[in-house]
Design a protein around this motif. Structure first.
Motif, PDB file in Angstrom:
ATOM      1  N   TRP A 139      37.977  43.112  38.879  1.00  8.81           N
ATOM      2  CA  TRP A 139      39.275  44.080  38.276  1.00  8.81           C
ATOM      3  C   TRP A 139      39.302  45.393  39.020  1.00  8.81           C
ATOM      4  O   TRP A 139      40.447  45.813  39.228  1.00  8.81           O
ATOM      5  CB  TRP A 139      39.388  43.902  36.705  1.00  8.81           C
ATOM      6  N   LEU A 140      38.339  46.056  38.973  1.00  6.03           N
ATOM      7  CA  LEU A 140      38.559  47.423  39.442  1.00  6.03           C
ATOM      8  C   LEU A 140      38.621  47.583  40.816  1.00  6.03           C
ATOM      9  O   LEU A 140      39.249  48.525  41.461  1.00  6.03           O
ATOM     10  CB  LEU A 140      37.000  48.413  39.104  1.00  6.03           C
ATOM     11  N   PHE A 141      38.055  46.683  41.760  1.00  9.73           N
ATOM     12  CA  PHE A 141      38.231  46.831  43.195  1.00  9.73           C
ATOM     13  C   PHE A 141      39.390  45.836  43.524  1.00  9.73           C
ATOM     14  O   PHE A 141      39.608  46.083  44.929  1.00  9.73           O
ATOM     15  CB  PHE A 141      37.007  46.134  43.896  1.00  9.73           C
ATOM     16  N   THR A 142      40.225  45.214  42.809  1.00  9.38           N
ATOM     17  CA  THR A 142      41.394  44.606  43.182  1.00  9.38           C
ATOM     18  C   THR A 142      42.425  45.403  43.266  1.00  9.38           C
ATOM     19  O   THR A 142      42.693  46.075  42.436  1.00  9.38           O
ATOM     20  CB  THR A 142      41.651  43.320  42.278  1.00  9.38           C
ATOM     21  N   PRO A 143      43.166  45.564  44.515  1.00  9.52           N
ATOM     22  CA  PRO A 143      44.050  46.496  44.767  1.00  9.52           C
ATOM     23  C   PRO A 143      45.426  45.981  43.913  1.00  9.52           C
ATOM     24  O   PRO A 143      45.700  44.763  43.737  1.00  9.52           O
ATOM     25  CB  PRO A 143      44.539  46.530  45.927  1.00  9.52           C
ATOM     26  N   PRO A 144      46.183  46.895  43.582  1.00 11.50           N
ATOM     27  CA  PRO A 144      47.473  46.475  42.558  1.00 11.50           C
ATOM     28  C   PRO A 144      48.368  45.793  43.682  1.00 11.50           C
ATOM     29  O   PRO A 144      48.514  46.009  44.801  1.00 11.50           O
ATOM     30  CB  PRO A 144      48.111  47.541  42.195  1.00 11.50           C
ATOM     31  N   VAL A 145      48.978  44.702  43.081  1.00 10.84           N
ATOM     32  CA  VAL A 145      50.078  43.975  43.781  1.00 10.84           C
ATOM     33  C   VAL A 145      51.346  44.870  43.732  1.00 10.84           C
ATOM     34  O   VAL A 145      51.975  45.315  42.610  1.00 10.84           O
ATOM     35  CB  VAL A 145      50.339  42.625  43.071  1.00 10.84           C
ATOM     36  N   PRO A 146      52.021  44.970  44.995  1.00  9.70           N
ATOM     37  CA  PRO A 146      53.179  45.902  45.109  1.00  9.70           C
ATOM     38  C   PRO A 146      54.279  45.055  44.111  1.00  9.70           C
ATOM     39  O   PRO A 146      54.491  43.963  44.489  1.00  9.70           O
ATOM     40  CB  PRO A 146      53.565  45.786  46.554  1.00  9.70           C
ATOM     41  N   ALA A 180      36.298  37.926  27.238  1.00 11.92           N
ATOM     42  CA  ALA A 180      35.015  38.179  27.563  1.00 11.92           C
ATOM     43  C   ALA A 180      34.531  39.196  28.555  1.00 11.92           C
ATOM     44  O   ALA A 180      35.020  38.944  29.765  1.00 11.92           O
ATOM     45  CB  ALA A 180      34.189  36.891  27.641  1.00 11.92           C
ATOM     46  N   VAL A 181      34.227  40.369  28.195  1.00 13.96           N
ATOM     47  CA  VAL A 181      33.718  41.140  29.581  1.00 13.96           C
ATOM     48  C   VAL A 181      32.234  40.987  29.987  1.00 13.96           C
ATOM     49  O   VAL A 181      31.466  41.080  29.297  1.00 13.96           O
ATOM     50  CB  VAL A 181      33.994  42.869  28.888  1.00 13.96           C
ATOM     51  N   ARG A 182      32.601  40.708  31.243  1.00 11.36           N
ATOM     52  CA  ARG A 182      31.344  40.501  32.247  1.00 11.36           C
ATOM     53  C   ARG A 182      31.053  41.565  33.200  1.00 11.36           C
ATOM     54  O   ARG A 182      32.297  42.034  33.656  1.00 11.36           O
ATOM     55  CB  ARG A 182      30.983  39.193  32.732  1.00 11.36           C
ATOM     56  N   LEU A 183      30.165  41.867  33.634  1.00 11.04           N
ATOM     57  CA  LEU A 183      30.151  43.056  34.712  1.00 11.04           C
ATOM     58  C   LEU A 183      30.620  42.542  36.267  1.00 11.04           C
ATOM     59  O   LEU A 183      31.442  43.385  36.816  1.00 11.04           O
ATOM     60  CB  LEU A 183      28.604  43.421  35.122  1.00 11.04           C
TER      61      LEU A 183
END
Length: 509
Positions: free
Chosen positions: A376-383, A367-370
């Motif tokens: 998800w967009l602001f979470t930095p990727p895990v090395p 379910a896509v919520r704002l």
């Protein structure tokens, strides 16, 4: 030119088609009377078919014996149990012996058992009767309908015993009504009983009391079937409105019947004590027993009605958390892999794509919520490491070999059981030959032969096996110092290769 008649038709015109007579022909009452006749048809059929019996059975009134049997079963019924068939037959013997006193007792018992078996309808598949009748629809069309019913049925009791119970149709045959409302019929029967007692007509009052007792039995049978249906599936019964209303009405009905029956019992006792005629005293005493039995049955019915609500809640919890029914899994080797191996890659890929598209469960999208999308967009990727995290070194422990038989023994047993298709052998001979080779080998031969008594033909057929070991018991006992049972005939069957190829082609199509 001929003038038209007053009815609008010329003298030479055909008459209009006749329509069904309105009223009873299109009424539900006609169907009710037809079903009533159908319920009595098996009893009349007994007197018709008694001429086919070997012996002098013409003197027996089979319909009379059948009514007596239905009466005995109905009055012997309890809420959880029913009537024992042998006891019913034993209680029918005096009536049958009175019809033919010169005939032997063995024949009397044979007549009783024949009548009871025909009321159960032992010879049929579903042990029921069927009648065909016709009804008229709103447009005047004639439709034939099937009416399925039973008179006496066999029911398994709580302890596994098999009892006889009469159905609603059988009770209606006894009382002389059909599809009558139980509550209204009970009230009418007891009012009639009270009036007859007050007028001193005890013979008619006894008949009315027996009819009231039959209606009490029918009311309890309705509740019992509802609870049985609930134990099988709570969704099949309307416990939201219909059954609670039925329970409340039944409890009010029982409270009214208690007061009514106690008043009737007081009148009967007074009539019994004041009567001078011995016949009246006997009738009054019998009426006391009948009304007491009605009170006992109402007491039992009340206890079952009070237990109905907790039973529904318990069954609802049990069925809601019950383990789902086991389903047969797909044989991936026999139904998918084996038929695909001989095919070209293009044809096999088309089949596997279709199988895995339908064989795997649906994957619901997230379910896509704002708020989730922003997180998800602001979470930095895990090395991550280039080769991933380091895997721990597994500790391997050697599994001990606890098998009783060795590979050499299995090979030797397979060689002994590789028999020609046209030369089966006895298990006793195979055991003796195996005992001469190895002392433990006969145990393995016996296990393989017992497994071959029920060979997995379908699995072997799907997996493309050419030969199948089977064992057949022909009743010959096994003569062996260490084993007992049957001396099986052990042989090898050749499976149909053409049939297996056709089956594979059909699976891949």
């Amino acid at each position: 030119m001929t003038a038209p008649s007053p009815t609008g038709s010329t003298p030479h015109s055909p008459p209009p088609p006749a329509r069904p007579a309105p009223g009873p022909a299109a009424d539900e009452g006609l169907a009710r009377r037809l079903r009533a006749l159908a319920c009595t048809a098996p009893l009349h059929d007994l007197d018709v078919r008694k001429a086919n019996l070997a012996g002098e059975y013409a003197r027996y009134a089979m319909a009379e014996v059948a009514l007596a049997a239905i009466d005995l079963v109905t009055l012997s019924m309890d809420f959880d149990t029913g009537a024992d068939q042998e006891q019913v037959i034993a209680r029918l013997l005096p009536r049958i012996a009175a019809q033919a006193p010169t005939r032997p007792a063995v024949e009397h018992r044979r007549v009783a058992r024949w009548v009871v078996d025909n009321l159960i309808n032992v010879g049929s598949v579903d042990r029921g009767f069927r009648a065909v009748y016709g009804t008229f629809g709103p447009g005047g069309e004639y439709t034939r309908r099937d009416y399925d019913f039973k008179l006496i049925e066999e029911v398994q009791g709580p302890g596994g015993e098999v009892y006889l119970r009469t159905t609603d149709e059988a009770v209606n045959v006894l009382v002389g009504a059909l599809d009558t409302d139980v509550t209204s019929a009970q009230i009418a029967a007891e009012v009639k009983l009270e009036v007859l007692i007050n007028r001193g007509r005890l013979a008619d009052a006894q008949l009315a009391a027996e009819q009231a007792r039959y209606r009490t039995v029918q009311y309890a049978e309705t509740l019992r079937r509802t609870l049985e249906t609930t134990r099988r599936d709570v969704r099949a019964v309307d416990w939201l409105q219909t059954i609670p209303d039925l329970i409340n009405e039944a409890l009010e009905h029982i409270a009214d019947r208690y007061r009514h029956e106690n008043a009737i019992l007081t009148h009967i006792r007074h009539a019994r004590d004041e009567a001078v005629d011995p016949e009246h005293k006997l009738r009054a005493a019998e009426l006391v027993d009948i009304v007491r039995d009605c009170i006992r049955r109402h007491t039992q019915l009340q206890s079952r009605l009070l237990e109905a609500g907790p039973l529904f809640r318990a069954e609802q919890d049990r069925q809601a958390f019950a383990t789902p029914a086991a389903r047969v899994d797909t044989d991936l080797y026999g139904q998918l892999l084996a038929p695909l191996l001989p095919l070209p890659l293009g044809d096999a890929a088309r089949i596997t794509d279709a199988f895995f598209a339908r064989g795997t469960g649906p994957r619901p999208p997230g379910a896509v919520r704002l708020a989730d999308l922003t997180e998800w967009l602001f979470t930095p990727p895990v090395p991550r490491e280039h080769l991933g995290v380091e895997l721990p070194e597994p500790e391997l422990v050697a599994t001990p070999d606890d098998s009783r038989f060795s590979e050499a023994q299995l090979s030797e047993a397979t060689r002994l059981l590789r028999l020609p298709p046209d030369a089966p052998r006895r298990l006793s001979g195979l055991l003796a030959e195996a005992r001469a080779i190895d002392g433990e080998l006969p145990h393995l031969i016996a296990l393989l032969a017992a497994h071959a008594a029920s060979p997995p033909v379908g699995t072997a057929y799907r997996q493309g096996e050419r030969r199948l070991l089977f064992a057949v018991d022909d009743g010959t006992p096994l003569d062996d110092p260490h084993f007992g049972g049957a001396d099986l005939i052990v042989g090898t069957a050749l499976l149909d290769a053409a049939g297996m190829a056709a089956a594979r082609t059909e699976n891949t199509a």
